[in-house]
Design a protein around this motif. Sequence first.
Motif, PDB file in Angstrom:
ATOM      1  N   ILE A  21       0.145   1.996 -20.677  1.00  0.00           N
ATOM      2  CA  ILE A  21      -1.123   2.080 -19.954  1.00  0.00           C
ATOM      3  C   ILE A  21      -1.508   3.539 -19.726  1.00  0.00           C
ATOM      4  CG2 ILE A  21      -2.270   1.591 -17.755  1.00  0.00           C
ATOM      5  CD1 ILE A  21      -0.591  -1.005 -17.624  1.00  0.00           C
ATOM      6  N   ALA A  22      -0.549   4.323 -19.256  1.00  0.00           N
ATOM      7  CA  ALA A  22      -0.807   5.737 -18.982  1.00  0.00           C
ATOM      8  C   ALA A  22      -1.159   6.493 -20.260  1.00  0.00           C
ATOM      9  CB  ALA A  22       0.411   6.365 -18.308  1.00  0.00           C
ATOM     10  N   THR A  36      -5.321  15.157 -17.466  1.00  0.00           N
ATOM     11  CA  THR A  36      -4.526  13.936 -17.577  1.00  0.00           C
ATOM     12  C   THR A  36      -3.654  13.789 -16.328  1.00  0.00           C
ATOM     13  OG1 THR A  36      -2.813  15.136 -18.790  1.00  0.00           O
ATOM     14  CG2 THR A  36      -4.516  14.012 -20.089  1.00  0.00           C
ATOM     15  N   HIS A  37      -2.913  12.670 -16.260  1.00  0.00           N
ATOM     16  CA  HIS A  37      -2.097  12.369 -15.078  1.00  0.00           C
ATOM     17  C   HIS A  37      -0.661  12.053 -15.492  1.00  0.00           C
ATOM     18  CE1 HIS A  37      -5.713  12.041 -12.542  1.00  0.00           C
ATOM     19  NE2 HIS A  37      -6.260  11.420 -13.569  1.00  0.00           N
ATOM     20  N   SER A  38       0.249  12.227 -14.569  1.00  0.00           N
ATOM     21  CA  SER A  38       1.658  11.912 -14.810  1.00  0.00           C
ATOM     22  C   SER A  38       1.875  10.405 -14.746  1.00  0.00           C
ATOM     23  CB  SER A  38       2.536  12.602 -13.764  1.00  0.00           C
ATOM     24  OG  SER A  38       2.319  12.016 -12.487  1.00  0.00           O
ATOM     25  N   GLN A  43       1.498   4.949 -11.365  1.00  0.00           N
ATOM     26  CA  GLN A  43       2.095   3.875 -10.567  1.00  0.00           C
ATOM     27  C   GLN A  43       1.127   3.390  -9.488  1.00  0.00           C
ATOM     28  OE1 GLN A  43       6.772   5.320 -10.665  1.00  0.00           O
ATOM     29  NE2 GLN A  43       5.930   4.411  -8.821  1.00  0.00           N
ATOM     30  N   TYR A  44       0.293   4.293  -9.003  1.00  0.00           N
ATOM     31  CA  TYR A  44      -0.631   3.956  -7.918  1.00  0.00           C
ATOM     32  C   TYR A  44      -2.029   3.626  -8.428  1.00  0.00           C
ATOM     33  CZ  TYR A  44       3.233   5.670  -5.214  1.00  0.00           C
ATOM     34  OH  TYR A  44       4.501   5.830  -4.677  1.00  0.00           O
ATOM     35  N   GLY A 189       9.336  -2.738  -9.309  1.00  0.00           N
ATOM     36  CA  GLY A 189       8.001  -2.492  -9.852  1.00  0.00           C
ATOM     37  C   GLY A 189       7.426  -1.152  -9.452  1.00  0.00           C
ATOM     38  N   TYR A 190       6.110  -1.126  -9.259  1.00  0.00           N
ATOM     39  CA  TYR A 190       5.386   0.132  -9.072  1.00  0.00           C
ATOM     40  C   TYR A 190       5.104   0.464  -7.609  1.00  0.00           C
ATOM     41  CZ  TYR A 190       4.419  -0.846 -14.021  1.00  0.00           C
ATOM     42  OH  TYR A 190       4.533  -1.145 -15.349  1.00  0.00           O
ATOM     43  N   ARG A 191       5.538  -0.386  -6.674  1.00  0.00           N
ATOM     44  CA  ARG A 191       5.273  -0.155  -5.264  1.00  0.00           C
ATOM     45  C   ARG A 191       6.569  -0.214  -4.461  1.00  0.00           C
ATOM     46  NH1 ARG A 191       0.959   0.416  -7.602  1.00  0.00           N
ATOM     47  NH2 ARG A 191      -1.095  -0.214  -6.851  1.00  0.00           N
ATOM     48  N   THR A 192       6.491   0.176  -3.211  1.00  0.00           N
ATOM     49  CA  THR A 192       7.686   0.216  -2.373  1.00  0.00           C
ATOM     50  C   THR A 192       7.937  -1.130  -1.696  1.00  0.00           C
ATOM     51  OG1 THR A 192       6.473   0.899  -0.389  1.00  0.00           O
ATOM     52  CG2 THR A 192       7.232   2.646  -1.872  1.00  0.00           C
TER      53      THR A 192
END
Length: 215
Positions: A21-22, A36-38, A43-44, A189-192
């Motif tokens: 996706i990134a 661009t982004h890391s 993740q957010y 996953g992508y969240r805490t």
Amino acid sequence: MRFKGIIFDLDGTLVNSLEDIADAMNNVLQSLDYSTHSYQDFQYFIGSGLRNLVSKALPGNHNDANQIDRCYHLMVQEYRTICTRKTKQYDGIFELLDQLIERDIKLSVFSNKAEDLTQEITTALFPNYFNPIVGLTDEPLKKPNPFKAIAISEKLKLKPEEIIFVGDSDIDMQTATNANMYAVGVSWGYRTKEELLSNGAQKVLDHPLDLISIL
């Protein structure tokens, strides 16, 4: 048995698709000479659909509706060509799914990713495990709107309270709660974990097979 069906989110729950996706979005940004982004940033960005992701990734001074629409179509076109290049199933997922099938648990996928892409990726990586496979068709119906989750329960011929909803984001937990399903978060996953619990998760899994104990 209290639970007879499970609805899984896709990205961050069944598969780690972050890099594909990134990469797709960064390729679009690079082609337009935007920053661009890391991977960590993305993740957010993930969770509320690709159009929302595009809006978050674009620079603030190039974020009008026309540009979002244009870049969304460019991103989808780019992503379609690489959507399973780096995307991998999380460790333990196949073992979990096989155990669920043995227990006659009905399995479905519900993602905020466009429906054709959701179906393409899920079918490629998990042949013959999930039915139905549901993605985004109309912005007003995306998670946390419970409409499609409830429609899945009807297709499975189950009551919402007989279904576990498994996801990795606040949006997933809100969807489960709105649909009167049992909300289960995943810590890989992508969240805490804190975000999942504060948005209604009744359990948070540290490994896919932990889900068996809930059954």
